[in-house]
Design a protein around this motif. Sequence first.
Motif, PDB file in Angstrom:
ATOM      1  N   GLY A  63       1.149  -1.296   0.394  1.00 21.34           N
ATOM      2  CA  GLY A  63      -0.266  -0.599   0.040  1.00 21.34           C
ATOM      3  C   GLY A  63       1.191   1.479   0.366  1.00 21.34           C
ATOM      4  N   GLU A  64       1.610   1.157   1.256  1.00 22.52           N
ATOM      5  CA  GLU A  64       3.071   2.340   0.628  1.00 22.52           C
ATOM      6  C   GLU A  64       3.633   2.563  -0.538  1.00 22.52           C
ATOM      7  OE1 GLU A  64       3.038   4.402   3.179  1.00 22.52           O
ATOM      8  OE2 GLU A  64       2.037   4.001   4.938  1.00 22.52           O
ATOM      9  N   LEU A  65       3.708   0.982  -1.276  1.00 22.02           N
ATOM     10  CA  LEU A  65       4.469   1.495  -2.547  1.00 22.02           C
ATOM     11  C   LEU A  65       3.803   1.982  -3.642  1.00 22.02           C
ATOM     12  CD1 LEU A  65       7.086   1.049  -3.457  1.00 22.02           C
ATOM     13  CD2 LEU A  65       6.601  -1.350  -4.385  1.00 22.02           C
ATOM     14  N   ALA A  66       2.622   1.924  -3.581  1.00 20.32           N
ATOM     15  CA  ALA A  66       1.566   2.188  -4.624  1.00 20.32           C
ATOM     16  C   ALA A  66       1.103   3.415  -4.229  1.00 20.32           C
ATOM     17  CB  ALA A  66       0.269   1.714  -4.479  1.00 20.32           C
ATOM     18  N   ALA A  67       0.934   3.957  -2.763  1.00 26.08           N
ATOM     19  CA  ALA A  67       1.011   5.328  -2.198  1.00 26.08           C
ATOM     20  C   ALA A  67       2.018   6.189  -3.036  1.00 26.08           C
ATOM     21  CB  ALA A  67       0.479   5.333  -1.450  1.00 26.08           C
ATOM     22  N   PHE A  68       2.986   5.766  -3.388  1.00 19.72           N
ATOM     23  CA  PHE A  68       4.634   6.710  -3.226  1.00 19.72           C
ATOM     24  C   PHE A  68       4.263   6.517  -4.892  1.00 19.72           C
ATOM     25  CE2 PHE A  68       7.922   5.335  -6.286  1.00 19.72           C
ATOM     26  CZ  PHE A  68       8.579   6.636  -5.564  1.00 19.72           C
ATOM     27  N   GLU A  69       3.747   5.384  -5.560  1.00 17.43           N
ATOM     28  CA  GLU A  69       3.637   5.778  -7.181  1.00 17.43           C
ATOM     29  C   GLU A  69       2.142   6.937  -7.402  1.00 17.43           C
ATOM     30  OE1 GLU A  69       4.985   2.007  -8.484  1.00 17.43           O
ATOM     31  OE2 GLU A  69       3.343   1.274  -8.286  1.00 17.43           O
ATOM     32  N   ARG A  70       1.520   6.814  -7.205  1.00 15.56           N
ATOM     33  CA  ARG A  70       0.723   7.107  -7.164  1.00 15.56           C
ATOM     34  C   ARG A  70       1.087   8.824  -7.163  1.00 15.56           C
ATOM     35  NH1 ARG A  70      -2.729   6.035  -3.258  1.00 15.56           N
ATOM     36  NH2 ARG A  70      -2.446   8.070  -2.452  1.00 15.56           N
ATOM     37  N   LEU A  71       1.048   9.283  -5.849  1.00 16.72           N
ATOM     38  CA  LEU A  71       1.325  10.988  -5.705  1.00 16.72           C
ATOM     39  C   LEU A  71       2.767  10.495  -6.957  1.00 16.72           C
ATOM     40  CD1 LEU A  71       1.801  10.846  -1.608  1.00 16.72           C
ATOM     41  CD2 LEU A  71       0.085  11.789  -3.153  1.00 16.72           C
ATOM     42  N   ALA A  72       3.173  10.256  -6.934  1.00 18.73           N
ATOM     43  CA  ALA A  72       4.698  10.897  -8.032  1.00 18.73           C
ATOM     44  C   ALA A  72       3.361  11.168  -9.060  1.00 18.73           C
ATOM     45  CB  ALA A  72       6.242   9.817  -8.394  1.00 18.73           C
ATOM     46  N   GLU A  73       2.591  10.286 -10.139  1.00 19.20           N
ATOM     47  CA  GLU A  73       1.774  10.024 -11.201  1.00 19.20           C
ATOM     48  C   GLU A  73       0.769  11.414 -10.955  1.00 19.20           C
ATOM     49  OE1 GLU A  73       1.557   8.772 -13.958  1.00 19.20           O
ATOM     50  OE2 GLU A  73       3.226   7.846 -12.965  1.00 19.20           O
ATOM     51  N   ASP A  74       0.746  12.010  -9.572  1.00 20.32           N
ATOM     52  CA  ASP A  74      -0.546  13.088  -9.400  1.00 20.32           C
ATOM     53  C   ASP A  74       0.485  14.291  -9.265  1.00 20.32           C
ATOM     54  OD1 ASP A  74      -2.499  11.424  -8.889  1.00 20.32           O
ATOM     55  OD2 ASP A  74      -2.647  11.475  -6.837  1.00 20.32           O
TER      56      ASP A  74
END
Length: 249
Positions: free
Chosen positions: A49-60
């Motif tokens: 979940g934290e890895l996905a959050a990192f990726e999503r924030l970078a995309e955002d």
Amino acid sequence: METPDNATTPASAAEEPTGIAAQDWDTTASAEPQYRAAVVDLLGALAYGELAAFERLAEDAKLAPTLADKAALAKMAAAEFHHFERLNDRLRTIDAEPTGAMEPFAKALDDFHRLTAPSDWLEGLVKAYVGDSIASDFYREVAARLDTDTRALVLAVLDDTGHGNFAVEKVRAAIEAEPRVGGRLALWARRLMGEALSQAQRVVAERDALSTMLVGGVADGFDLAEVGRMFSRITEAHTKRMAALGLAA
């Protein structure tokens, strides 16, 4: 992940810990095989979940309207990755292979993010605020039944990276500038709520050790009725967050 000011408080949080929740990992808790399996599952789910959050924030950050917004999201993404690293380190410390621990949860989380891909900057902010907050509420509920060492780590990685207040400020300003945006974002947040709860229930149902812990087979005090009350508390907290955003629940 976010831990907003109005996060849920588990019903057991004010009670004196008993059973495994009163033990530390090395002394006694790690000796229970089923409990150890539940902890590995939990840390694996959190780590992915934290890895996905990192990726999503970078995309955002790519959708950010200003350079300041882009920098703010990049800083939050870095904090999420630091949380991911802490969880990875802990899994190795307890002799669990991090990739193997995360793998069972990858599809469910990837499916959630695929089904709830935001179409613009504001939807991305609402998703991070609503989705991450629901996940954090769930993990905080579970943390109340963990051994002292694991509980401390879980609560630490749920620390607010600042995204909650950031999202509230930006979304409220957007609605003030263009009120009709609020209706669209309210519908979007309701969809996120449904998808997030379905995902949490599915993940728990598919992992025997986690589901056993939640219904009382390992940790003290959780029964099926309490699981229902837990999800009710999460739903109530969601309603309060919607109000903070200026949206109808």
